[in-house]
Design a protein around this motif. Sequence first.
Motif, PDB file in Angstrom:
ATOM      1  N   UNK A 104       0.813  -1.213   0.000  1.00  0.00           N
ATOM      2  CA  UNK A 104       0.000   0.000   0.000  1.00  0.00           C
ATOM      3  C   UNK A 104       0.843   1.259   0.000  1.00  0.00           C
ATOM      4  N   UNK A 105       0.229   2.360   0.422  1.00  0.00           N
ATOM      5  CA  UNK A 105       0.912   3.647   0.371  1.00  0.00           C
ATOM      6  C   UNK A 105       1.959   3.764   1.487  1.00  0.00           C
ATOM      7  N   UNK A 106       2.929   4.654   1.284  1.00  0.00           N
ATOM      8  CA  UNK A 106       3.986   4.865   2.263  1.00  0.00           C
ATOM      9  C   UNK A 106       4.105   6.361   2.539  1.00  0.00           C
ATOM     10  N   UNK A 107       4.883   6.673   3.572  1.00  0.00           N
ATOM     11  CA  UNK A 107       5.110   8.084   3.912  1.00  0.00           C
ATOM     12  C   UNK A 107       6.523   8.514   3.540  1.00  0.00           C
ATOM     13  N   UNK A 108       7.145   7.820   2.585  1.00  0.00           N
ATOM     14  CA  UNK A 108       8.497   8.176   2.159  1.00  0.00           C
ATOM     15  C   UNK A 108       8.550   9.590   1.609  1.00  0.00           C
ATOM     16  N   UNK A 109       7.592   9.912   0.746  1.00  0.00           N
ATOM     17  CA  UNK A 109       7.582  11.242   0.157  1.00  0.00           C
ATOM     18  C   UNK A 109       7.443  12.329   1.201  1.00  0.00           C
ATOM     19  N   UNK A 110       6.632  12.061   2.215  1.00  0.00           N
ATOM     20  CA  UNK A 110       6.415  13.033   3.282  1.00  0.00           C
ATOM     21  C   UNK A 110       7.724  13.385   3.983  1.00  0.00           C
ATOM     22  N   UNK A 111       8.486  12.360   4.364  1.00  0.00           N
ATOM     23  CA  UNK A 111       9.704  12.640   5.105  1.00  0.00           C
ATOM     24  C   UNK A 111      10.843  13.082   4.196  1.00  0.00           C
ATOM     25  N   UNK A 112      10.813  12.701   2.937  1.00  0.00           N
ATOM     26  CA  UNK A 112      11.791  13.245   1.995  1.00  0.00           C
ATOM     27  C   UNK A 112      11.617  14.758   1.879  1.00  0.00           C
ATOM     28  N   UNK A 113      10.373  15.214   1.812  1.00  0.00           N
ATOM     29  CA  UNK A 113      10.118  16.643   1.710  1.00  0.00           C
ATOM     30  C   UNK A 113      10.464  17.360   3.009  1.00  0.00           C
ATOM     31  N   UNK A 114      10.262  16.713   4.151  1.00  0.00           N
ATOM     32  CA  UNK A 114      10.630  17.341   5.426  1.00  0.00           C
ATOM     33  C   UNK A 114      12.147  17.478   5.549  1.00  0.00           C
TER      34      UNK A 114
END
Length: 778
Positions: free
Chosen positions: A459-469
């Motif tokens: 399913x979906x992940x939060x990789x993009x979220x923390x990459x942007x942070x």
Amino acid sequence: MREPLNSYLVLASRSIYDYFRKGGETLPRDFEEKNRLTRQLSWTLPEASPTTVERVKPSKARRLSSCKSEDATVKTEFRFLPLFWFLGMDDKPAQRVYFNLELARVRCVALKEKEIAFIEAQQIKFTAPHPLNLVASYLLIDLRQSGYVEIYGPNTQNVYGHLQDWLEKHWHAKSIPADPHFCDRKFKCTAFRKRGSEGENNMGLCATKLVDFLNKVCHWKMIACNASNFGRFGDQREQQIAIRYDDFKHKDCVHVLVELRDVGYIEVSGLEDASSTVAKAVHEFITHQWHCSEYRNNIFEAFSAKYCDRKYRTPPNFYLREGLRNTLGRRTIELATFMSAQGWELAACNGGSLYLPKQKQRSGDGLVRENQIKFVGDGTVGSTPLTARPLLLVEFRTLPGCDAMGRAFLESFIEITGFDTNGIYATLSEFVQLLSGFACEAFQMKEATLKCKEGRFLGESNFGKYAMRLCDFMVDYLGEWELLVCNNNCLSVSLQGQPSLAREAQMVFRFRDRSRDVFVSSGQASLLRRPPMMAPGYWTEPGKAGMVAQEVVPASSEELVMLQEVLDGTYKAKRTRDRLGQPVPSRLVVVAALRSETPELWDRYARRRQRLEQELKGEKDLVTPVTLAASLGLTLRCIHEDRGNASNEAYLLHGSNPTSAMSILGTSFKMDLAGKNAGSMFGPGIYMAESSVKADEYARDDTSGSYAGLFAVLFCRALVGRSLQVTDPADYGPLVTNGDFHSVVGDRERAVGTFREFVFFHEESIYPEFAVFYRREL
């Protein structure tokens, strides 16, 4: 003042179109939507990274569309995909934003008479804003190893015709009908090849030759290029090339692609177009520093087509791998640092993987890891050599696993490679602890809403979220780093006999000398909701009606000529201390300009102009700027056919940077910020120059990115009126605000032989009309 703390946004939820439904529902033309977003938001697209996610049965694929993000803080629905949610760190206004858009799509292939679907995720990063994106055209070219070339985007400057001629001549391609739901033009060709049992292919070589042609002949610049693998074993290749028409800032570039393949090879493409000096330097680095040996074709390869310009064998243990952890990132930074010393800038970097059954004896799992690294030939960025800017690679990695109870979990890592510039290792370690602790427990991936037999962690992940942070922290908070590339990769792994997914992200940062002072807009243009007073006749109809807050349009060819006349006609080869020791350019050359129609700002400006006309009726011997004599076309815009130029109106110049210039167009100058950036010799007011060279002393460029080297100056209508002409520094503001004068002329030309500056103490005395982007000729 340090750049503002920006919000880095990520589109975290993935939604799947029911591609397999009867009736032929097709995938969205996602690049057309990217182009629309880019135009509307004036955002730059620096990187787009497609990655194959996992295989599931088509009947189950539609269930993924029900996945929702628990972390969503702001919800927005897009028309071209069913459901998306935006994530942001905060709601603060931002000058430069990195925006991560994640799309998902389903591909169906036939395999052993059993239908299998491939879910693909594509992350698209935008960095915003730059005003020239408002007038730039974008094109996406998709190279598919299955034998197709697909083109998306507008046919600017007949680029379709140029591409067709080149493809027919060099790749023997044939134009075939294109499905308008998928692309605008499509070609069939046999140029893409692969051979052997080690994944060798010529996709990198083909992409490099195509990019060089587009740059040198058509004046399109590569802004993103990525590679992806798909198919049962990941051995089917694709290359996506995003380009932008940059004729106004064109220079011939050469592109070199280096592919690191941990099966034991290094392949280099693009050396034929590079100088012999560069080719020799690359060869010596690979053979002497990395101790690789040049590959010699065997008897079966001697007469086959070329797959790269040079190929090397790596020594034992050159590529180290422990599970999915590897040293490809370290090798990438080593190569990028060397290439920077040769004047080559890192343009793109993509990881990939494929499964080769014949490699199982060597690696145990048959997995082959790859890294494609693209460089563009450019000696400097702005005025700072690339060799003076260390690189840093930060890698995110998650590996699915099971605990003793059989429960699935993600083991996560953050790996840092590069120079410890300004103690960045300790700084990042502290940030990681605040973010997620050393165990990196912040990285999460949802299990897909499928039955257990279908797989885990799909399913979906939060990789993009923390990459942007992380980008937020490095670029804006620290203010010492800029993001060069960001890519993602997904690998299929087995978890208790079920297919699962491991994810990786690579971010390459480059150190910059210092944080930049950036003007921060205090708001946005307000809607007037009625026709402004005496709007110019050349305005658009929405602007004349006052039904838009701001309308920004490209300057016409006639206006570009008039703007250049002012830069040339007011040129004066003098310098002051405000130039900070830099040389005086021999000429300032306009490359593009945008004109702003802001009814609310114009209305207040026109009303003050009317008051000044009444106060100055019949008054003579007014101080007039030299800009009135520089361009007849602009001067005529200041003269009314009945009233003449009773208010002593003129165009004056204000040096700025591209981002700030666009902010000022929408909100004008603020007296509460007067004197904050460049001092206040004659009082805290709004300073304007009549000389292009004086305005250029305050102009700045973006030190990195696609428009590095382009400076900005605002052309403003100004109500000079009755001026107080002075030579000595003092605060003359009260003499203007009490009504005795309408402006102050600081005549340093008479005092020390430099320039005159015009100072205003009423915001409504200025109407910023043009943001002009130019280059310096030394």
